[in-house]
Design a protein around this motif. Structure first.
Motif, short mmCIF file in Angstrom:
data_model
loop_
_atom_site.label_atom_id
_atom_site.label_comp_id
_atom_site.label_asym_id
_atom_site.label_seq_id
_atom_site.Cartn_x
_atom_site.Cartn_y
_atom_site.Cartn_z
N GLU A 168 -3.30 -16.02 -18.01
CA GLU A 168 -4.53 -15.24 -17.84
C GLU A 168 -4.18 -13.84 -17.35
N CYS A 169 -4.53 -12.82 -18.13
CA CYS A 169 -4.23 -11.43 -17.79
C CYS A 169 -5.50 -10.59 -17.78
N VAL A 170 -5.38 -9.44 -17.18
CA VAL A 170 -6.45 -8.44 -17.19
C VAL A 170 -5.81 -7.12 -17.62
N VAL A 171 -6.43 -6.46 -18.57
CA VAL A 171 -5.99 -5.13 -19.00
C VAL A 171 -7.11 -4.17 -18.61
N ILE A 172 -6.75 -3.18 -17.79
CA ILE A 172 -7.76 -2.20 -17.40
C ILE A 172 -7.37 -0.82 -17.94
N GLY A 173 -8.38 -0.04 -18.23
CA GLY A 173 -8.16 1.34 -18.61
C GLY A 173 -8.09 2.19 -17.36
N ALA A 174 -7.09 3.05 -17.29
CA ALA A 174 -6.90 3.93 -16.13
C ALA A 174 -6.71 5.37 -16.62
N ILE A 175 -7.61 5.83 -17.45
CA ILE A 175 -7.70 7.16 -18.02
C ILE A 175 -6.54 7.47 -18.96
N THR A 176 -5.33 7.73 -18.43
CA THR A 176 -4.20 8.12 -19.28
C THR A 176 -3.31 6.94 -19.65
N ARG A 177 -3.59 5.77 -19.10
CA ARG A 177 -2.75 4.61 -19.31
C ARG A 177 -3.61 3.35 -19.25
N LEU A 178 -3.02 2.26 -19.71
CA LEU A 178 -3.56 0.93 -19.46
C LEU A 178 -2.74 0.31 -18.35
N GLU A 179 -3.34 -0.61 -17.64
CA GLU A 179 -2.60 -1.41 -16.67
C GLU A 179 -2.78 -2.87 -17.04
N ILE A 180 -1.69 -3.63 -16.98
CA ILE A 180 -1.73 -5.06 -17.25
C ILE A 180 -1.48 -5.78 -15.92
N TRP A 181 -2.41 -6.64 -15.57
CA TRP A 181 -2.35 -7.39 -14.31
C TRP A 181 -2.43 -8.88 -14.60
N ASP A 182 -1.80 -9.68 -13.77
CA ASP A 182 -2.09 -11.10 -13.74
C ASP A 182 -3.53 -11.21 -13.23
N ALA A 183 -4.34 -12.08 -13.83
CA ALA A 183 -5.77 -12.15 -13.48
C ALA A 183 -5.98 -12.44 -11.99
N SER A 184 -5.21 -13.35 -11.42
CA SER A 184 -5.36 -13.67 -10.00
C SER A 184 -4.99 -12.48 -9.12
N ALA A 185 -3.92 -11.80 -9.48
CA ALA A 185 -3.49 -10.62 -8.71
C ALA A 185 -4.55 -9.52 -8.77
N TRP A 186 -5.17 -9.34 -9.93
CA TRP A 186 -6.22 -8.32 -10.07
C TRP A 186 -7.42 -8.67 -9.18
N GLU A 187 -7.81 -9.92 -9.15
CA GLU A 187 -8.94 -10.33 -8.30
C GLU A 187 -8.61 -10.09 -6.83
N ARG A 188 -7.39 -10.42 -6.42
CA ARG A 188 -6.98 -10.15 -5.02
C ARG A 188 -7.00 -8.66 -4.72
N TYR A 189 -6.48 -7.87 -5.66
CA TYR A 189 -6.44 -6.42 -5.47
C TYR A 189 -7.86 -5.87 -5.29
N LEU A 190 -8.77 -6.29 -6.15
CA LEU A 190 -10.16 -5.82 -6.03
C LEU A 190 -10.76 -6.20 -4.68
N ALA A 191 -10.57 -7.42 -4.26
CA ALA A 191 -11.13 -7.88 -2.99
C ALA A 191 -10.56 -7.10 -1.81
N GLU A 192 -9.26 -6.82 -1.85
CA GLU A 192 -8.60 -6.12 -0.76
C GLU A 192 -8.94 -4.63 -0.71
N HIS A 193 -9.32 -4.04 -1.83
CA HIS A 193 -9.49 -2.59 -1.89
C HIS A 193 -10.93 -2.11 -2.10
N GLU A 194 -11.88 -3.01 -2.11
CA GLU A 194 -13.26 -2.59 -2.35
C GLU A 194 -13.76 -1.63 -1.27
N GLU A 195 -13.46 -1.92 -0.03
CA GLU A 195 -13.90 -1.04 1.06
C GLU A 195 -13.24 0.34 0.95
N SER A 196 -11.95 0.37 0.66
CA SER A 196 -11.26 1.66 0.57
C SER A 196 -11.75 2.45 -0.63
#
Length: 143
Positions: free
Chosen positions: A102-130
């Motif tokens: 399970e992967c997530v591909v996000i658009g980041a303007i000049t590039r794509l980023e490929i994340w493991d789906a679980s890692a992406w969910e953790r990243y979002l949860a940890e960085h929402e406030e910031s």
């Protein structure tokens, strides 16, 4: 411009199908490299070459510059999507990003980023406030 979030699967051969809306921009070739935060960056070849020229202009007498250049360029793989829009993520890069099926591909303007789906969910949860705090620093008075 790369925008949006997509959820492709990595197949048993390490292939990932790129979102159809990005295929034209990447048809001429792309570079997959280790990104920050244990994701992979996918740059169109021309964009990567432009960035590489800037990195190459940095002074080789600086130890941090040499380390960055080595890490970036040694961990980069050139790919050309096949007829179905798939690229193969080499084992070293799959390990670095912890990619599973399970992967997530996000658009980041000049590039794509490929994340493991679980890692992406953790990243979002940890960085929402910031994200909320940074919005004012990055775009004061706009949001």
């Amino acid at each position: 411009m790369f925008l949006g979030t997509h959820t492709p699967r990595l197949d048993d051969k390490g292939r990932l199908t790129l979102p159809a809306k990005y295929r034209d921009a990447l048809a001429g070739g792309l570079m997959v490299t280790k990104g920050q935060d244990h994701c992979l960056y996918v740059f169109p070849r021309a964009e990567f070459e432009q960035m590489a020229r800037k990195v190459a202009e940095a002074p080789l007498t600086n130890e941090s510059v040499r380390a960055f250049q080595r890490y970036l360029f040694a961990g980069t793989d050139e790919q050309r999507p096949d007829g179905q829009g798939r690229i193969t993520i080499v084992p070293e890069l799959r390990r670095y990003a912890g990619l599973t099926k399970e992967c997530v591909v996000i658009g980041a303007i000049t590039r794509l980023e490929i994340w493991d789906a679980s890692a992406w969910e953790r990243y979002l949860a940890e960085h929402e406030e910031s994200y909320a705090q940074a919005r004012e620093e990055v775009l004061p008075g706009i949001f």
